[in-house]
Motif scaffolding. Structure first.
Motif, PDB file in Angstrom:
ATOM      1  N   SER A   1      -6.283   9.736   2.064  1.00 16.94           N
ATOM      2  CA  SER A   1      -4.957   9.133   1.899  1.00 16.94           C
ATOM      3  C   SER A   1      -5.006   7.863   1.066  1.00 16.94           C
ATOM      4  O   SER A   1      -3.975   7.394   0.589  1.00 16.94           O
ATOM      5  CB  SER A   1      -4.352   8.842   3.271  1.00 16.94           C
ATOM      6  OG  SER A   1      -5.141   7.887   3.935  1.00 16.94           O
TER       7      SER A   1
ATOM      8  N   THR B   1       0.860  -1.175   0.000  1.00 19.50           N
ATOM      9  CA  THR B   1       0.000   0.000   0.000  1.00 19.50           C
ATOM     10  C   THR B   1       0.898   1.226   0.000  1.00 19.50           C
ATOM     11  O   THR B   1       1.940   1.237   0.651  1.00 19.50           O
ATOM     12  CB  THR B   1      -0.926   0.046   1.237  1.00 19.50           C
ATOM     13  OG1 THR B   1      -0.147  -0.282   2.379  1.00 19.50           O
ATOM     14  CG2 THR B   1      -2.078  -0.920   1.110  1.00 19.50           C
TER      15      THR B   1
ATOM     16  N   ASP C   1       2.146   4.734   0.873  1.00 15.92           N
ATOM     17  CA  ASP C   1       2.115   5.670   1.987  1.00 15.92           C
ATOM     18  C   ASP C   1       2.444   7.044   1.406  1.00 15.92           C
ATOM     19  O   ASP C   1       3.390   7.184   0.640  1.00 15.92           O
ATOM     20  CB  ASP C   1       3.175   5.231   3.010  1.00 15.92           C
ATOM     21  CG  ASP C   1       3.269   6.184   4.169  1.00 15.92           C
ATOM     22  OD1 ASP C   1       2.212   6.537   4.714  1.00 15.92           O
ATOM     23  OD2 ASP C   1       4.395   6.587   4.521  1.00 15.92           O
ATOM     24  N   ARG C   2       1.600   8.024   1.717  1.00 16.30           N
ATOM     25  CA  ARG C   2       1.814   9.354   1.134  1.00 16.30           C
ATOM     26  C   ARG C   2       2.286  10.312   2.216  1.00 16.30           C
ATOM     27  O   ARG C   2       1.675  10.404   3.276  1.00 16.30           O
ATOM     28  CB  ARG C   2       0.507   9.883   0.545  1.00 16.30           C
ATOM     29  CG  ARG C   2       0.037   9.103  -0.665  1.00 16.30           C
ATOM     30  CD  ARG C   2      -1.434   9.371  -0.933  1.00 16.30           C
ATOM     31  NE  ARG C   2      -1.962   8.455  -1.932  1.00 16.30           N
ATOM     32  CZ  ARG C   2      -2.076   8.741  -3.234  1.00 16.30           C
ATOM     33  NH1 ARG C   2      -1.731   9.923  -3.671  1.00 16.30           N
ATOM     34  NH2 ARG C   2      -2.560   7.857  -4.084  1.00 16.30           N
ATOM     35  N   LYS C   3       3.357  11.007   1.899  1.00 15.32           N
ATOM     36  CA  LYS C   3       3.858  12.045   2.818  1.00 15.32           C
ATOM     37  C   LYS C   3       3.936  13.331   2.021  1.00 15.32           C
ATOM     38  O   LYS C   3       4.504  13.359   0.939  1.00 15.32           O
ATOM     39  CB  LYS C   3       5.262  11.670   3.305  1.00 15.32           C
ATOM     40  CG  LYS C   3       5.293  10.833   4.542  1.00 15.32           C
ATOM     41  CD  LYS C   3       6.616  11.036   5.286  1.00 15.32           C
ATOM     42  CE  LYS C   3       6.806   9.988   6.346  1.00 15.32           C
ATOM     43  NZ  LYS C   3       7.362   8.733   5.835  1.00 15.32           N
TER      44      LYS C   3
ATOM     45  N   HIS D   1       6.425   2.818  -0.468  1.00 14.47           N
ATOM     46  CA  HIS D   1       6.225   1.625   0.351  1.00 14.47           C
ATOM     47  C   HIS D   1       7.640   1.126   0.632  1.00 14.47           C
ATOM     48  O   HIS D   1       8.600   1.713   0.110  1.00 14.47           O
ATOM     49  CB  HIS D   1       5.300   0.614  -0.348  1.00 14.47           C
ATOM     50  CG  HIS D   1       5.741   0.132  -1.687  1.00 14.47           C
ATOM     51  ND1 HIS D   1       6.851  -0.650  -1.872  1.00 14.47           N
ATOM     52  CD2 HIS D   1       5.237   0.344  -2.918  1.00 14.47           C
ATOM     53  CE1 HIS D   1       6.982  -0.923  -3.157  1.00 14.47           C
ATOM     54  NE2 HIS D   1       6.023  -0.323  -3.820  1.00 14.47           N
TER      55      HIS D   1
END
Ligand SMILES: *[C@@H]1O[C@H](CO)[C@@H](O)[C@H](O)[C@H]1NC(C)=O
Ligand SMILES: *[C@@H]1O[C@H](CO)[C@@H](O)[C@H](O)[C@H]1NC(C)=O
Ligand SMILES: *[C@@H]1O[C@H](CO)[C@@H](O)[C@H](O)[C@H]1NC(C)=O
Ligand SMILES: *[C@@H]1O[C@H](CO)[C@@H](O)[C@H](O)[C@H]1NC(C)=O
Ligand SMILES: *[C@@H]1O[C@H](CO)[C@@H](O)[C@H](O)[C@H]1NC(C)=O
Ligand SMILES: *[C@@H]1O[C@H](CO)[C@@H](O)[C@H](O)[C@H]1NC(C)=O
Length: 697
Positions: A478, A455, A457-459, A508
């Motif tokens: 998100s 999955t 991951d957004r930052k 990821h």
């Protein structure tokens, strides 16, 4: 019906899950080291993998088939050996397999514990010794023991009704060496009592039985003359070879009266004493134990009796199977990556070098030619310690990989896998530059997908500071990547802080991709209502041209109206009226209609022409300055600037992207179409229609 729906859901579930791929990897093996006659042996193996791996076992390299005495469960991975005998002894290995590969555990020996009783000895042996002297009593006819024997000695009183057996404890004048020999260092009359025999006992660490050997007698002769004897070496371990990490025991046994005291020294002459960490000196100084022996411990050790009256040197050879310097580490790579596996080891100091690395793919010896035929690009470096698989593919290169290295002491083996993931793919993202337009919602949404087993991951970062998207003026999801900015919900004084470079780090554990764009105000030459989107959108661009055309039309119309009015005014008696007013002063009033003189006519016409001319040039001005400048503004600076932005930064950003695969995907994907349509579309129509339009007319 209900069943059918259930079935369909199940099918869908299975279908979706089939997208996740993971080669097998054995995570845990439990296997006994020793086994006894008649006691069932149970071992099991655990492995990860998608689909779930199935298990097999190998004994001495051969796959075990179900038989009368061995049973295994290919799903659970457990193996049971019923009524085992020495026949089942061997090297066992677990194998886990799914459609992506074959994983292997390290080969582990299973040892059949054995210890036979001492064979019957016809004659009991008798040793004679003079009082004060030493005697060494061997443990005779030692049976084979696996694992290695542990010795002890016993007294047995005979000749009475009650025969009693008791274990002999080592003391300063009595020693038992590692080979089972009993040493009386300084014999006393007591040691040779007629009603007493000595028995050697043997056991091992896997058993709780002790077997006793035949009876041995010792007779001690009385010796009144000698009160002391010089130290004399009875036995010492001469050379010891031990594997790194194991404890090592060095022994020196000296006879003499009084019993000699013993000191131990390292090769550098340092006295070794019990330090609670590395060394311990036990058994009345006769034994030095080095815990956790290391390569640096190799060398010569000496034991010195009674300040140098006797001594022995012991060589310690520290050996080891190959010692890993680099080993296989399982990898989750992204499609298109080059993946390198290392397998390198060295021998312990002073030993023969390690053999060349043997590589295996899915339990089969590596055959570069065969791999090439399968389309795999595998390369080995000259010493074969590095294997590289180029441009890995999800359909071709998911595999298990193994390597083995050997030397004179043993071999080491490592198993790992290569999994290949679908890369992070950006389907849609904001343009590289967004011109902030008051009151309009700004769309920061990024739609990205990746491997089904990961999955994203957004930052978010704004001007390299972490941006928390959970704010009242943001609308953020998100999971889908939807991200809208509502500037109207923000205090105007905080707006400036929202401008700048936005970065979304999509990641990821196995891949990271950055998406970067800039949000800025219309501070330069940008007209307020044109955004980057409109230039990239041919429809909007055309509508802009249309608006300008309409404006030009209106302007022409206005000029026409002015001309008509002026013309009309020329015809009107305004000028004449003025003239008449002058004439009123002269009291020679004539209505305009009646002024028919040639002079006046020409005069009037001149005035008319002059005013006509001035109106003409005015309209020319309007064109030149207004329309031309505007259009120049709008097209030359604005559009050009923008397109420059869009192109330059687009291209630059792409080439900066860390993942080649990504770059490829993107240039093929939604961005390529952007890039292509942009130069052809708004430009072509702009430059072609624009100059032709007001000027040619
Ligand atoms: C494997 O384990 C299961 C559950 O612990 C047990 O029921 C089964 O008998 C075992 N099979 C073998 C072959 O050891
Ligand atoms: C034990 O026996 C071996 C081989 O027979 C010998 O090399 C070693 O020195 C002996 N050890 C002792 C302490 O006597
Ligand atoms: C130590 O033992 C190893 C393995 O038996 C042997 O190859 C090596 O030559 C020995 N080294 C020395 C210094 O005796
Ligand atoms: C992605 O952006 C973050 C934040 O600006 C930065 O720390 C990181 O180094 C960038 N990574 C790459 C691969 O460009
Ligand atoms: C993202 O893009 C993919 C592929 O074009 C599409 O199937 C999916 O519906 C999109 N998701 C969202 C949230 O827009
Ligand atoms: C930016 O746009 C706003 C709203 O249309 C306008 O009021 C402002 O003057 C523009 N600023 C510049 C520098 O053009």
């Amino acid at each position: 019906m209900y069943l059918c729906i259930n079935f369909c859901i199940l099918l869908y579930y299975v279908g979706t899950r089939a997208e996740v791929r993971l080669p097998p990897s054995i995570t845990h093996v439990e296997q006994p080291q020793y086994f006894h006659d008649g006691k069932d042996v149970y071992m099991f193996c655990e492995a990860h993998g998608v689909p779930k791996p199935r298990f097999m076992w190998k004994r001495n390299g051969i796959v075990i088939t179900k038989n009368d005495f061995m049973e295994f469960d290919p799903v659970l991975g457990n193996l049971t050996i019923s009524n085992p005998t020495s026949r089942e002894e061997g090297d066992y290995q677990c194998v886990a397999e799914n459609k992506w590969g074959t994983s292997l555990s390290t080969v582990t020996p299973l040892v059949y514990v054995r210890l036979d009783p001492f064979s019957e000895v016809t004659e009991p042996k008798t040793y004679s010794v003079k009082e004060g002297e030493s005697v060494s009593v061997r443990c005779e006819n030692i049976p084979e023991s696996r694992p290695g024997p542990i010795f002890s000695w016993y007294y047995k009183t005979i000749g009475t009704d009650k025969s009693e057996t008791s274990q002999i404890k080592e003391r300063d004048s009595l020693a038992i060496d590692v080979n089972g020999t009993l040493h009386l260092l300084n014999a006393k009359l007591d040691d040779g009592q007629p009603g007493q025999v000595y028995l050697c006992g043997i056991t091992n660490k896997a058993l709780d039985t002790i077997f006793l050997g035949s009876e041995t007698r010792i007779t001690v002769e009385e010796n009144t003359q000698v009160s002391s004897t010089k130290p004399k070496l009875l036995t010492a371990t001469h050379e010891v070879t031990e594997v790194i990490g194991k404890p090592v025991v060095l022994q020196c046994i000296f006879g003499g009266s009084p019993v000699p005291d013993i000191k131990w020294f390292s090769s550098s002459g340092v006295e070794l004493v019990t330090d609670g960490v590395k060394y311990s000196v036990d058994k009345f100084g006769r034994q030095l134990t080095i815990k956790n022996v290391m390569e640096a411990d190799e060398g010569s050790y000496s034991c010195v009796a009674s300040n140098g009256e006797a001594r022995a040197n012991i060589k310690l050879n520290v050996t080891s199977p190959p010692i890993w310097t680099k080993t296989i580490i399982s990898r989750h790579a992204v499609e298109g990556d080059d993946v390198t596996f290392n397998c390198k080891a060295r021998s312990a100091v002073g030993e023969r070098p390690v053999s060349i690395t043997e590589w295996y793919i899915n339990d089969e010896a590596l055959n570069l030619q065969k791999e090439a035929e399968n389309g795999r690009q595998i390369e080995l470096n000259p010493d074969q310690t590095t294997l590289t698989i180029k441009e890995v593919s999800r359909d071709r290169d998911i595999m298990c990989i193994q390597c083995r290295l050997s030397n004179s002491v043993g071999s080491v083996f490592k198993d790992g896998f290569l999994n290949v993931l679908k890369p992070i793919k950006i389907w849609s993202r904001p343009p590289n530059t967004i011109i902030y337009n008051q009151e309009e919602v700004v769309d920061f949404s990024i739609n990205a997908t990746t491997d089904p087993s990961r999955t994203i991951d957004r930052k978010w970062f704004l001007n390299n500071n972490v941006l928390v998207p959970y704010q009242p003026y943001f609308e953020y999801d998100s999971v889908t990547g939807t991200f809208l900015f509502h500037p109207t919900l923000l205090k105007p004084e905080n707006l400036e802080a929202m401008m700048g470079q936005y970065t979304c780090q999509l990641s990821h554990p196995d891949q990271t991709v950055n998406v970067t764009f800039t949000l800025k105000t219309n501070d330069t030459l940008a007209p307020p209502d044109v955004t980057t989107d409109s230039t990239s959108d041919p429809e909007k661009a055309t509508s802009n041209i249309y608006i300008i055309a309409v404006m030009c039309g209106v302007l022409i119309l206005a000029i026409a109206v002015v001309v008509i009015i002026v013309l009309w005014k020329q015809r009107n008696p305004k000028a004449v009226y003025n003239l008449g007013a002058e004439e009123k002063k002269n009291y020679n009033l004539t209505p305009i209609d009646e002024l028919e003189t040639e002079e006046l006519r020409i005069d009037t016409l001149n005035t008319l022409y002059g005013s006509k001319h001035s109106v003409y040039s005015a309209s020319h001005d309007a064109y030149a300055s207004n329309t031309l400048n505007r259009s120049y503004d709008a097209y030359a600076s604005n559009t050009l600037n923008r397109s420059y932005d869009a192109y330059a930064s687009n291209t630059l950003n792409r080439s900066q992207d860390p993942y080649a695969g990504n770059t490829l995907n993107r240039s093929q994907g939604p961005y390529a179409s952007n890039t292509l349509t942009k130069p052809q579309d708004p430009y072509a129509s702009n430059t072609l229609t624009r100059p032709q339009h007001p000027y040619v007319q």
